[in-house]
Design an enzyme around this catalytic site. Sequence first.
Site, short mmCIF file in Angstrom:
data_model
loop_
_atom_site.label_atom_id
_atom_site.label_comp_id
_atom_site.label_asym_id
_atom_site.label_seq_id
_atom_site.Cartn_x
_atom_site.Cartn_y
_atom_site.Cartn_z
N ASP A 29 49.49 41.65 52.41
CA ASP A 29 47.80 41.83 51.13
C ASP A 29 47.36 43.47 51.27
O ASP A 29 46.74 44.02 50.58
CB ASP A 29 46.73 41.25 50.85
N ASP A 91 52.93 46.49 41.34
CA ASP A 91 54.11 47.51 41.46
C ASP A 91 53.81 47.85 39.83
O ASP A 91 54.29 49.13 39.78
CB ASP A 91 55.48 46.98 41.04
#
Length: 224
Positions: A29, A91
Site C-alpha cells: 500500500d 490508477d
Amino acid sequence: MLNKYARAFFTRVLTPFAAFLLRRGVTPDAVTLIGTAGVMAGALVFFPRGEFFWGTIVITVFVFSDLVDGNMARQAGISSRWGAFLDSTLDRVADGAIFGGFALWYAGSGDNDMLCAVSIFCLASGQVVSYTKARGESIGLPVAVNGLVERAERLVISLVAAGLAGFHRTFGVPGIEILLPIALWIVAVGSAVTLGQRVVTVRRESAEADAAAEAQAGSGGATS
C-alpha cells in the site's frame, strides 16, 4: 496487448526489487501511495510549464509502482480486496493528473483551446472506459472485450509523445513537437472507440443474460 506482454516482462524484471522492499519492511500500500504521488507530481508540476521531457522521466519512474505493489503482495501472500481497490482507484487519479497536466499546458502557455479540449476528453473518456468495465462486472456481466485503447496504450502513447516533445523543447531537436498533439488525438479517438466497444458488449451480454433468466424462469414454471 501491451498489458499481456509488457506486464509479464516487467514483472520478472522488478521481482528482485519488490523482494528487497519487502525485506526492508515496506508495504504494498505504501508503494501504491508513493507511486501515485510521484506520477501526480511529475504531471502537475512539470507538464503545465511545458517541461514534458523531465515530467515524463519522473512519471515513468513512478508508474512502475503499479507493477511493484502487486508483485510485493503476491510474494508476501497478502493480496486483498482492499489492495486491489486502492490500486485501481489511484490508477484513475494518476491518469487524471497526466491528462490534466496536458490540459493545463494548452489552457495556459500552450495556448491551444482545441488541444486543451482534446486533453480533457482523454481524461474523461479514460475514466469512463474504466467505469464501464467495472460497472458491467458489478452487475454480473463478464464484459468480455479488451477494446482498442486501454490504460496501458493510453499511457504509452501519450507519455512517449510527451517525452519526445519535451526533448524538442529541452534540447532543441526540431520536427518532433507535433507528436504530442497527434498522440492526444489518437488517444481521444481510440478511447471513444473503446468506450463504444464496451457499451455494445455490455448491451449484448445483458440481453443474453436477461434472455437466459427468462428461459430459466419459464422452464421452472413449466415443470412446477
